[in-house]
Design a protein around this motif. Structure first.
Motif, PDB file in Angstrom:
ATOM      1  N   ALA A 176       1.028  -1.576  -0.035  1.00 12.69           N
ATOM      2  CA  ALA A 176      -0.176   0.441  -0.610  1.00 12.69           C
ATOM      3  C   ALA A 176       1.143   1.606  -0.148  1.00 12.69           C
ATOM      4  O   ALA A 176       0.778   2.032  -0.580  1.00 12.69           O
ATOM      5  N   GLY A 177       2.167   1.027   0.868  1.00 16.56           N
ATOM      6  CA  GLY A 177       2.649   2.584   0.037  1.00 16.56           C
ATOM      7  C   GLY A 177       2.821   3.424   1.635  1.00 16.56           C
ATOM      8  O   GLY A 177       1.225   3.634   1.748  1.00 16.56           O
ATOM      9  N   HIS A 178       3.213   4.367   1.318  1.00 15.54           N
ATOM     10  CA  HIS A 178       2.912   4.694   2.861  1.00 15.54           C
ATOM     11  C   HIS A 178       2.860   6.262   2.149  1.00 15.54           C
ATOM     12  O   HIS A 178       2.432   7.170   2.976  1.00 15.54           O
ATOM     13  N   ASP A 179       3.084   7.052   0.832  1.00 20.96           N
ATOM     14  CA  ASP A 179       2.729   8.260   0.611  1.00 20.96           C
ATOM     15  C   ASP A 179       2.843   7.623  -1.266  1.00 20.96           C
ATOM     16  O   ASP A 179       2.924   6.697  -1.625  1.00 20.96           O
ATOM     17  N   GLU A 180       2.409   9.012  -1.859  1.00 18.81           N
ATOM     18  CA  GLU A 180       2.376   8.470  -3.560  1.00 18.81           C
ATOM     19  C   GLU A 180       3.608   8.160  -4.439  1.00 18.81           C
ATOM     20  O   GLU A 180       3.626   7.356  -5.097  1.00 18.81           O
ATOM     21  N   GLN A 181       5.004   8.432  -3.943  1.00 18.88           N
ATOM     22  CA  GLN A 181       6.222   8.640  -3.966  1.00 18.88           C
ATOM     23  C   GLN A 181       6.606   6.678  -3.952  1.00 18.88           C
ATOM     24  O   GLN A 181       7.263   6.064  -5.009  1.00 18.88           O
ATOM     25  N   SER A 182       6.482   6.640  -2.530  1.00 18.90           N
ATOM     26  CA  SER A 182       6.669   4.925  -2.664  1.00 18.90           C
ATOM     27  C   SER A 182       5.678   3.921  -3.015  1.00 18.90           C
ATOM     28  O   SER A 182       6.440   2.954  -3.919  1.00 18.90           O
ATOM     29  N   ARG A 183       4.682   4.158  -3.825  1.00 19.10           N
ATOM     30  CA  ARG A 183       4.032   3.711  -4.973  1.00 19.10           C
ATOM     31  C   ARG A 183       4.490   3.188  -5.890  1.00 19.10           C
ATOM     32  O   ARG A 183       4.041   2.473  -6.404  1.00 19.10           O
ATOM     33  N   ALA A 184       4.816   4.921  -6.643  1.00 16.94           N
ATOM     34  CA  ALA A 184       4.523   4.655  -7.364  1.00 16.94           C
ATOM     35  C   ALA A 184       6.559   3.982  -7.094  1.00 16.94           C
ATOM     36  O   ALA A 184       7.245   3.321  -8.680  1.00 16.94           O
ATOM     37  N   LEU A 185       7.388   4.376  -6.782  1.00 20.46           N
ATOM     38  CA  LEU A 185       8.382   3.193  -6.840  1.00 20.46           C
ATOM     39  C   LEU A 185       8.175   2.132  -7.256  1.00 20.46           C
ATOM     40  O   LEU A 185       8.261   0.310  -7.836  1.00 20.46           O
ATOM     41  N   LEU A 186       6.928   0.993  -6.372  1.00 20.75           N
ATOM     42  CA  LEU A 186       6.639  -0.200  -6.820  1.00 20.75           C
ATOM     43  C   LEU A 186       6.220  -1.091  -8.465  1.00 20.75           C
ATOM     44  O   LEU A 186       6.619  -1.508  -8.142  1.00 20.75           O
ATOM     45  N   THR A 187       6.126   0.129  -8.620  1.00 18.54           N
ATOM     46  CA  THR A 187       5.915  -0.042 -10.468  1.00 18.54           C
ATOM     47  C   THR A 187       6.246   0.037 -11.455  1.00 18.54           C
ATOM     48  O   THR A 187       6.706  -0.263 -12.390  1.00 18.54           O
ATOM     49  N   HIS A 188       7.676   0.659 -10.684  1.00 16.41           N
ATOM     50  CA  HIS A 188       8.930   0.916 -11.290  1.00 16.41           C
ATOM     51  C   HIS A 188       9.158  -0.091 -12.202  1.00 16.41           C
ATOM     52  O   HIS A 188       9.780  -0.945 -11.430  1.00 16.41           O
ATOM     53  N   PRO A 189      10.497  -0.301 -13.515  1.00 22.49           N
ATOM     54  CA  PRO A 189      11.219  -1.179 -13.479  1.00 22.49           C
ATOM     55  C   PRO A 189      12.142  -1.423 -12.750  1.00 22.49           C
ATOM     56  O   PRO A 189      12.910  -0.693 -12.453  1.00 22.49           O
ATOM     57  N   LEU A 190      12.551  -2.889 -12.831  1.00 24.47           N
ATOM     58  CA  LEU A 190      14.168  -3.452 -12.318  1.00 24.47           C
ATOM     59  C   LEU A 190      14.159  -4.792 -12.821  1.00 24.47           C
ATOM     60  O   LEU A 190      13.077  -5.879 -13.185  1.00 24.47           O
ATOM     61  N   GLY A 191      15.007  -4.433 -13.574  1.00 27.90           N
ATOM     62  CA  GLY A 191      15.120  -5.693 -14.100  1.00 27.90           C
ATOM     63  C   GLY A 191      14.991  -5.539 -15.672  1.00 27.90           C
ATOM     64  O   GLY A 191      14.272  -4.725 -15.577  1.00 27.90           O
ATOM     65  N   ASP A 192      14.409  -6.653 -16.016  1.00 26.71           N
ATOM     66  CA  ASP A 192      13.248  -7.404 -16.583  1.00 26.71           C
ATOM     67  C   ASP A 192      11.929  -7.306 -16.066  1.00 26.71           C
ATOM     68  O   ASP A 192      10.898  -7.717 -17.081  1.00 26.71           O
ATOM     69  N   SER A 193      11.725  -6.483 -14.901  1.00 28.57           N
ATOM     70  CA  SER A 193      10.908  -6.146 -14.416  1.00 28.57           C
ATOM     71  C   SER A 193       9.686  -5.251 -14.110  1.00 28.57           C
ATOM     72  O   SER A 193      10.556  -4.344 -14.414  1.00 28.57           O
ATOM     73  N   THR A 194       9.688  -5.550 -12.745  1.00 33.05           N
ATOM     74  CA  THR A 194       8.907  -4.270 -11.886  1.00 33.05           C
ATOM     75  C   THR A 194       9.537  -4.677 -10.604  1.00 33.05           C
ATOM     76  O   THR A 194       9.510  -5.861  -9.817  1.00 33.05           O
ATOM     77  N   VAL A 195       9.799  -4.058  -9.862  1.00 33.60           N
ATOM     78  CA  VAL A 195      10.106  -3.543  -7.755  1.00 33.60           C
ATOM     79  C   VAL A 195       9.279  -4.779  -7.752  1.00 33.60           C
ATOM     80  O   VAL A 195       9.306  -6.202  -6.613  1.00 33.60           O
ATOM     81  N   VAL A 196       7.191  -4.447  -7.317  1.00 31.00           N
ATOM     82  CA  VAL A 196       6.916  -5.396  -7.338  1.00 31.00           C
ATOM     83  C   VAL A 196       6.589  -6.677  -7.582  1.00 31.00           C
ATOM     84  O   VAL A 196       6.662  -7.301  -6.751  1.00 31.00           O
ATOM     85  N   GLU A 197       6.852  -7.041  -8.097  1.00 30.00           N
ATOM     86  CA  GLU A 197       6.813  -8.319  -9.787  1.00 30.00           C
ATOM     87  C   GLU A 197       7.877  -9.553  -9.233  1.00 30.00           C
ATOM     88  O   GLU A 197       7.702 -10.229  -8.466  1.00 30.00           O
ATOM     89  N   LEU A 198       9.678  -8.749  -8.728  1.00 33.28           N
ATOM     90  CA  LEU A 198      10.335  -9.223  -7.926  1.00 33.28           C
ATOM     91  C   LEU A 198      10.035  -9.395  -6.531  1.00 33.28           C
ATOM     92  O   LEU A 198      10.491 -11.114  -6.236  1.00 33.28           O
ATOM     93  N   ALA A 199       8.964  -9.111  -5.807  1.00 28.52           N
ATOM     94  CA  ALA A 199       8.810  -8.867  -4.922  1.00 28.52           C
ATOM     95  C   ALA A 199       8.537 -10.265  -4.660  1.00 28.52           C
ATOM     96  O   ALA A 199       8.155 -11.493  -4.409  1.00 28.52           O
ATOM     97  N   LEU A 200       7.516 -10.449  -5.742  1.00 34.74           N
ATOM     98  CA  LEU A 200       6.105 -11.399  -6.369  1.00 34.74           C
ATOM     99  C   LEU A 200       6.492 -12.676  -6.208  1.00 34.74           C
ATOM    100  O   LEU A 200       6.080 -13.438  -5.630  1.00 34.74           O
ATOM    101  N   VAL A 201       7.352 -12.524  -6.807  1.00 36.87           N
ATOM    102  CA  VAL A 201       7.905 -13.649  -7.864  1.00 36.87           C
ATOM    103  C   VAL A 201       8.427 -14.945  -6.482  1.00 36.87           C
ATOM    104  O   VAL A 201       8.522 -16.080  -6.885  1.00 36.87           O
ATOM    105  N   ASN A 202      10.053 -14.031  -5.471  1.00 37.11           N
ATOM    106  CA  ASN A 202       9.836 -15.138  -4.547  1.00 37.11           C
ATOM    107  C   ASN A 202       9.197 -15.255  -3.660  1.00 37.11           C
ATOM    108  O   ASN A 202       8.798 -16.583  -3.197  1.00 37.11           O
ATOM    109  N   VAL A 203       8.035 -14.722  -3.709  1.00 39.03           N
ATOM    110  CA  VAL A 203       6.518 -14.673  -2.341  1.00 39.03           C
ATOM    111  C   VAL A 203       5.992 -16.569  -2.990  1.00 39.03           C
ATOM    112  O   VAL A 203       6.086 -17.126  -2.047  1.00 39.03           O
ATOM    113  N   ARG A 204       6.059 -16.305  -4.787  1.00 43.12           N
ATOM    114  CA  ARG A 204       5.526 -17.152  -5.136  1.00 43.12           C
ATOM    115  C   ARG A 204       5.694 -18.411  -4.528  1.00 43.12           C
ATOM    116  O   ARG A 204       5.630 -19.385  -5.175  1.00 43.12           O
TER     117      ARG A 204
END
Length: 738
Positions: free
Chosen positions: A20-48
């Motif tokens: 959920a993030g604590h502000d608009e900037q933190s939420r925007a960073l979650l969907t920012h590209p990281l590698g060939d994915s995004t921050v939130v996708e990489l986090a969930l890949v490992n949880v899955r």
């Protein structure tokens, strides 16, 4: 052990991921590209990887639409109505977790982690969950020891018997406690009843931070366990643009970390697929790769052409060849199965000879004994180009063991789907139609041959015998350990061959060696001097053009001597430079109609022979050259130097650390080279790696190997001193700051 302490993949587990993030900037960073994915996708890949998707609850903000679109609809999403804290966010998932766990909730373990920690590995999360179950803890947390940790991390305080006694936040620490280096990473596991009741109790007191739940449970003298991670990169969160850039470097670095037994992916390099036996190289992977190639055969409609399969002398080679044969037979593709100890060039020859859809050889060439692998040859005997091998490996990696179709080898033999056949005679006959056997007879040549415990002695021995050459073989026994070294015919590994010639008192005219699968050659002259592959290519190009009268250009890879260019210019012919990998050499030969193609590592072929490198054929051609010219290697070399002049080559390799794979290309890009030391740069090529061209055909090359975790450095200069100077400069450049 209670039932609840058993650790299985069916253990009652669920996860809450805070996004959920604590502000608009933190939420925007979650969907920012990281590698060939995004921050939130990489986090969930490992949880899955540790929690089934139907038991993962993602907490998002009320107006969030992008995250569900990225993660997919197989997860459960709940909203945190207002950003009151991480504990409040976790509490928003209580009902969804209850539904996901059903009647298993009493014995369940709930993992709580953050979507802004994409660098946490699945293995660390699995370690935390397993430790929680095995210890029967009320609460388990992830910790790490970090040198000079950021002030915002809670510090772990332990008792003398190593039990966690407190989590000390920045405002609570004394100066002494501030020097503690074990930190709370921020991932927790607890039973849902305990977790949510404690959050609710704290919320009633106006406290909404998840960390306070952990502190409260510790203070209540509950049983606490922890799992410590040792890769401190995992601790990094992504809460700013700078941290995002640092995370991107970590993601890139991890791409180059050699995979161990947890990774079963098949990856083709410049010379086929190779891996360490028992880790990446397994019979299961052999079968999956063969199923992918079999699928390609069917798609091309070439089933009736069949395939030809052989194996070298390595551990598991015979078993792998038979496993491969069972897969093709299971797919209704006839198999010609060659006997033990098959040289790679024989399979290269056999594919077009039999008009087989593919030729397959089980080998890892000159790699150390603990490796094995597979090379695949097309119908014409050429190696598939990158886009083809990418297709094979991607399909193989997508297959499960259950997707592989096999036919038992005994039944396949009885029904004719697998035919055992020896093709040594037609291979030798084909070589002897090209090499002038008659011209060698009567030359009274005496040679010593080192097959390096590989596969050349049968075929090469037959050819030399037909030539009436007196040949002695050393290191010819079947030894899958290759004498404890990598079977590569280079200066460092041919000491026995060299010493025998040196001590022979002129007894031998030539020393020859082939690598483990016989597709590379090494030469030692009559004095015991090792002749580089660069010089050998120079000799053979001169011989083919001037003595055999075979006109045409020459193809070399970019790590091979430019003296070939000078000799081609002297002949009025073309010299063509290509990428590393013999498939590129043969493609270049076809492009310009070259008479010879080769590489500085000892692979070569000529026009009219197979479309792959062949150390056995090369040995026969060298013997013919000595017989027809009546000159020794040393004499021929000096004669050709009169035409081309001298250039001196050196090469070295250093372990290609993940950090180096990031830093070296970045430094080359950021600092365009104008000089190497005092020598001006004429141009820079990025055809394959980075090749720095200097004046007078001098050059330096940096290239990461496609088959080993090594950064290779090559230089060529007009004096030995300058070559050493260039190589030293490269070594300093690649290791600076690493």
């Amino acid at each position: 052990m209670t039932r609840s302490q058993q650790v299985t993949t069916q253990s009652a587990r669920a996860a809450v991921v805070l996004a959920a993030g604590h502000d608009e900037q933190s939420r925007a960073l979650l969907t920012h590209p990281l590698g060939d994915s995004t921050v939130v996708e990489l986090a969930l890949v490992n949880v899955r990887k540790v929690i089934p998707a139907d038991r993962i609850v993602v907490v998002i903000s009320p107006d969030e639409t992008e995250i569900p679109g990225l993660l997919g609809d197989d997860l459960t999403y709940v909203t945190q109505l207002s950003p009151r804290g991480t504990g409040d966010a976790a509490l928003a998932a209580r009902t969804a977790i209850g539904h996901a766990l059903g009647d298993q909730a009493g014995d369940a373990a709930v993992l709580v982690t953050y979507a802004d920690t994409p660098l946490l590995r699945a293995q660390s999360l699995r370690g935390l969950l397993t430790r929680h179950t095995l210890t029967g803890a009320d609460l388990s947390l992830l910790t790490a020891v970090v040198e000079n940790p950021e002030p915002g991390y809670g510090r772990i305080e332990r008792t003398t018997d190593h039990a966690i006694s407190a989590i000390l936040e920045q405002e609570d620490r004394t100066a002494t406690e501030g020097r503690l280096t074990e930190v709370n990473v921020g991932a927790y596991v607890a039973a849902p009843g305990l977790l949510f009741s404690q959050i609710e109790a704290l919320a009633a007191e106006g406290e909404h931070r998840l960390t306070e739940v952990a502190r409260r449970v510790i203070g209540a003298d509950r049983k606490i366990s922890s799992y410590r991670i040792y890769d401190t990169d995992e601790v990094r969160g992504v809460n700013s643009e700078d941290e995002l850039a640092e995370a991107a470097d970590v993601v890139l670095k991890r791409l180059f970390i050699p995979k161990k037994n947890t990774d079963t992916k098949i990856v083709f390099g410049t010379g086929g697929w190779r891996a360490v036996i028992g880790e990446g190289y397994t019979l299961a992977n052999v079968r999956r790769l063969c199923q992918a190639v079999a699928n390609e055969v069917v798609r091309q409609g070439l089933e009736t052409n069949g395939v030809v399969i052989g194996g070298d002398r390595r551990f598991l080679s015979r078993e792998s060849a038979e496993a491969a044969a069972e897969v093709f037979a299971g797919n209704n593709i006839p198999v010609t199965l060659l006997p033990d100890d098959v040289p790679t060039p024989l399979v290269t020859f056999a594919a077009p000879y039999l008009d087989a859809a593919y030729g397959i050889i089980i080998t890892s060439s000159h790699n150390p004994p603990e490796w094995n692998g597979m090379k695949v040859f097309r119908r014409d005997g050429s190696l598939p180009l990158d886009e083809e091998t990418d297709r094979y490996q991607d399909e193989a990696n997508a297959l499960s063991v259950d997707d592989v179709i096999t036919l038992d080898i005994d039944l396949a033999r009885r029904t004719g789907m697998i035919t055992d056949r020896v093709l040594t005679e037609p291979y030798v006959d084909a070589i002897e139609k090209i090499v002038d056997v008659e011209s060698v007879r009567g030359s009274d040549l005496r040679v010593i041959v080192d097959p390096m415990y590989g596969t050349s002695q049968g075929t090469l021995g037959t050819i030399l015998n037909d030539m009436r050459v007196r040949a002695e073989f050393i290191h010819a026994a079947h030894n899958p350990l290759f004498g404890g070294i990598a079977p590569a015919p280079d200066l460092q590994r041919l000491s026995t061959l060299i010493s025998m010639i040196e001590s022979g008192g002129g007894r031998y005219d030539l020393g020859m060696a082939t690598d483990g699968d016989s597709d590379r050659i090494g030469i030692v002259d009559e004095t015991g001097e090792y002749i580089s592959s660069n010089d050998l290519l120079l000799l053979l190009y001169w011989y083919l053009h001037e003595v055999r009268g075979e006109k045409g250009g020459v193809v070399r890879n970019l790590a091979t001597t430019h003296l070939l260019d000078r000799l081609a210019a002297h002949f009025g012919e073309e010299s063509f430079e290509c990428r590393v990998g013999f498939k590129h050499v043969t493609a270049g030969m076809d492009k310009i109609g070259a008479v010879l193609g080769g590489e500085s590592s000892g692979g070569l072929t000529i026009r009219g022979w197979i479309l792959g490198k062949d150390g056995i054929f090369a040995c026969a051609l060298v013997v013919e050259m000595l017989a027809r010219t009546g000159k020794r290697i040393s004499e021929l070399r000096e004669m050709i130097y009169e035409i081309t002049g001298r250039l001196y080559t050196l090469e070295a390799g250093v372990p290609a650390t993940p950090e180096m794979r990031i830093a070296v290309p970045r430094r080359l890009e950021a600092e365009p080279l104008t000089h190497i030391g005092e020598y001006p740069v004429v141009s820079v090529s990025h055809l394959d790696g980075t090749k720095i061209l200097l004046e007078n055909d001098n050059w330096a090359l940096l290239r990461f190997s496609g088959t080993e975790p090594v950064l290779r450095m090559f230089v060529e200069a007009d004096s030995p001193e300058k070559a050493t100077e260039l190589l030293d400069w490269l070594k300093t450049f690649v290791t600076a700051g690493i």
